[in-house]
Design an enzyme around this catalytic site. Structure first.
Site, PDB file in Angstrom:
ATOM      1  CB  THR A   1     -16.464  -8.847   4.650  1.00 11.45           C
ATOM      2  OG1 THR A   1     -15.497  -7.773   4.784  1.00 11.45           O
ATOM      3  CG2 THR A   1     -17.016  -9.249   5.935  1.00 11.45           C
TER       4      THR A   1
ATOM      5  CG  ASN B   1       1.249  -0.011  -3.094  1.00  6.43           C
ATOM      6  OD1 ASN B   1       0.653   0.523  -1.929  1.00  6.43           O
ATOM      7  ND2 ASN B   1       1.594  -1.151  -2.904  1.00  6.43           N
ATOM      8  NE  ARG B   2       4.526  -0.012   2.538  1.00 10.36           N
ATOM      9  CZ  ARG B   2       4.005  -0.480   3.657  1.00 10.36           C
ATOM     10  NH1 ARG B   2       4.102   0.109   4.845  1.00 10.36           N
ATOM     11  NH2 ARG B   2       3.164  -1.668   3.801  1.00 10.36           N
TER      12      ARG B   2
ATOM     13  CE  LYS C   1     -14.469  -8.116   0.823  1.00  9.95           C
ATOM     14  NZ  LYS C   1     -14.316  -6.836   0.421  1.00  9.95           N
TER      15      LYS C   1
ATOM     16  N   GLY D   1      -2.185   3.154  -3.374  1.00 13.99           N
ATOM     17  CA  GLY D   1      -2.197   1.875  -2.669  1.00 13.99           C
ATOM     18  C   GLY D   1      -2.824   0.904  -3.529  1.00 13.99           C
ATOM     19  CB  ALA D   2      -1.079  -1.817  -5.394  1.00 12.96           C
ATOM     20  N   GLY D   3      -3.557  -2.628  -2.671  1.00  7.63           N
ATOM     21  CA  GLY D   3      -4.146  -3.878  -2.083  1.00  7.63           C
ATOM     22  C   GLY D   3      -5.611  -4.262  -2.709  1.00  7.63           C
TER      23      GLY D   3
ATOM     24  CG  ASP E   1     -16.148  -4.700  -2.279  1.00  8.65           C
ATOM     25  OD1 ASP E   1     -17.080  -4.382  -1.576  1.00  8.65           O
ATOM     26  OD2 ASP E   1     -15.298  -5.464  -1.927  1.00  8.65           O
TER      27      ASP E   1
HETATM   28  P1  ATR Z   1      -7.031  -3.860   1.582  1.00  5.81           P
HETATM   29  O1  ATR Z   1      -7.408  -5.317   1.066  1.00  5.81           O
HETATM   30  O2  ATR Z   1      -8.047  -3.221   2.543  1.00  5.81           O
HETATM   31  O3  ATR Z   1      -6.790  -2.875   0.109  1.00  5.81           O
HETATM   32  P2  ATR Z   1      -4.319  -4.712   1.688  1.00  5.81           P
HETATM   33  O4  ATR Z   1      -4.550  -5.675   0.931  1.00  5.81           O
HETATM   34  O5  ATR Z   1      -3.568  -5.047   2.963  1.00  5.81           O
HETATM   35  O6  ATR Z   1      -5.691  -4.073   2.416  1.00  5.81           O
HETATM   36  O7  ATR Z   1      -3.518  -3.534   1.224  1.00  5.81           O
HETATM   37  C1  ATR Z   1      -3.035  -2.606   2.078  1.00  5.81           C
HETATM   38  C2  ATR Z   1      -2.726  -1.261   1.040  1.00  5.81           C
HETATM   39  O8  ATR Z   1      -2.081  -0.165   2.087  1.00  5.81           O
HETATM   40  C3  ATR Z   1      -1.198  -1.417   0.368  1.00  5.81           C
HETATM   41  O9  ATR Z   1      -1.158  -0.676  -0.862  1.00  5.81           O
HETATM   42  C4  ATR Z   1      -0.263  -1.386   1.210  1.00  5.81           C
HETATM   43  O10 ATR Z   1       1.057  -1.009   0.819  1.00  5.81           O
HETATM   44  P3  ATR Z   1       2.170  -2.265   0.320  1.00  5.81           P
HETATM   45  O11 ATR Z   1       1.718  -2.741  -0.903  1.00  5.81           O
HETATM   46  O12 ATR Z   1       3.499  -1.559   0.122  1.00  5.81           O
HETATM   47  O13 ATR Z   1       2.070  -3.204   1.603  1.00  5.81           O
HETATM   48  C5  ATR Z   1      -0.952  -0.021   1.922  1.00  5.81           C
HETATM   49  N1  ATR Z   1      -0.152   0.398   3.199  1.00  5.81           N
HETATM   50  C6  ATR Z   1      -0.503  -0.018   4.558  1.00  5.81           C
HETATM   51  N2  ATR Z   1       0.146   0.564   5.172  1.00  5.81           N
HETATM   52  C7  ATR Z   1       1.021   1.569   4.513  1.00  5.81           C
HETATM   53  C8  ATR Z   1       1.998   2.599   5.116  1.00  5.81           C
HETATM   54  N3  ATR Z   1       2.058   2.526   6.525  1.00  5.81           N
HETATM   55  N4  ATR Z   1       2.617   3.272   4.384  1.00  5.81           N
HETATM   56  C9  ATR Z   1       2.265   2.917   2.940  1.00  5.81           C
HETATM   57  N5  ATR Z   1       1.365   2.159   2.517  1.00  5.81           N
HETATM   58  C10 ATR Z   1       0.675   1.475   3.229  1.00  5.81           C
END
Ligand code: ATR
Length: 279
Positions: free
Chosen positions: A62, A153-154, A66, A129-131, A102
């Site tokens: 984790t 995504n933002r 990863k 979201g796109a993380g 996952d």
């Molecule tokens: P994980 O691996 O858990 O998915 P990550 O890779 O850090 O975590 O991704 C976090 C996601 O949450 C991203 O899509 C992020 O948006 P950005 O790509 O614009 O950074 C989103 N995110 C986190 N905090 C946010 C907020 N306050 N408002 C909008 N999107 C948010």
């Protein structure tokens, strides 16, 4: 004796030992699942080599390792080639193989709760979201051939990068969060994958849901709290909701199968896990 474990940092509060100990018991296998915390100041390669030579059957991996682990594996499953991250490693007689369960576990948790989805993939899905988590979940929806999977995504560039994984098999578009708000009624399934709404910020919600279709399923991978603000809003609109902690169980179930070839039933472990999480 099956020897399993988890590497990552920090992982002292991980739920994986509880989950896999239940699986071992249910499968009547003798084994263990231990925590191998690797501090970020440690030499990661040396620590992984130690684990490899300990006779371990396989392990989970984790944050924050990863992606780092990839260099130390001999073979990568298709899931890892597409997602670029590993959560499960199998020791196949000294050949170390990386997998990522996952996203597939997430979709399995969803189709288990809503079995009608297993036969009807003609659904419009919106991932918020796109993380890393979104990437794995997008891969799984793609594998399962859901008809349309969009990402909002933002930062839209990150979502655009994820959808390059689609080689024309499904419909896929990128939206801003404002576009997602206004077009929400187009979607049958909404999957929230960001950390927004996670403890301690339990009153935050990434969308208002004011345009939601009441027949939609709303899912949030945040599981602390179990019922996030977003899910509370979805319930008020009459939507069906899906809890994030079930993803933990099904990604673990798929990993356990890779290590042991056992198809263990999750059963009512979601209820037990909910109790543990709610203290
Ligand atoms: P994980 O691996 O858990 O998915 P990550 O890779 O850090 O975590 O991704 C976090 C996601 O949450 C991203 O899509 C992020 O948006 P950005 O790509 O614009 O950074 C989103 N995110 C986190 N905090 C946010 C907020 N306050 N408002 C909008 N999107 C948010």
């Amino acid at each position: 004796m099956i020897k399993l474990g988890l590497i990552g940092y920090p992982i002292q509060h991980s739920l994986s030992p509880w989950i896999h100990e239940q699986f071992l018991e249910k499968s009547k296998l003798t084994g263990e699942y231990r925590i191998y915390e690797i501090n970020t100041s440690d030499n990661f390669k040396v620590e992984v080599d130690k684990l490899k030579s300990s006779g371990i059957t396989g392990f989970n991996i984790t944050v924050p390792y990863k992606e780092t682990i990839i260099d130390q594996l001999d073979e990568l499953d298709e899931s890892v080639k597409k997602i670029g991250a590993v959560n499960t490693v199998l020791n196949d007689n000294g050949n170390w193989i990386g997998y990522n369960t996952d996203g597939l576990g997430y979709v399995k948790s969803l189709t288990t709760k809503f079995p009608q989805l297993a036969n009807d993939k003609n659904k419009r899905v919106l991932i918020i979201g796109a993380g890393g988590a979104a990437r794995g979940i997008y891969y799984a929806f793609l594998q399962e051939r859901f008809s349309q999977v969009d990402i909002a995504n933002r930062t839209t560039k990150k979502a655009e990068h994820i959808i390059t994984m689609n080689e024309g098999h499904i419909l896929s578009d990128v939206l801003t969060l404002d576009e997602a708000e206004s077009d929400l009624n187009k979607y049958d399934i909404i999957v929230q994958t960001t950390s927004v709404g996670m403890k301690p910020n339990i009153n935050d919600s990434i969308l208002t849901l004011k345009n939601i279709n009441k027949d939609a399923i709303v899912s949030d991978i945040v599981y602390q709290p179990i019922k996030t603000k977003l899910l509370q809003k979805a319930e008020k609109h009459g939507c069906q909701i899906h809890f994030g902690h079930t993803m933990l169980l099904y990604q673990a179930q798929l990993a356990f199968n890779i290590w042991t070839n056992h198809d263990v039933e999750v059963g009512d472990m979601d209820v037990q896990l909910q109790k543990i999480l709610e203290g």
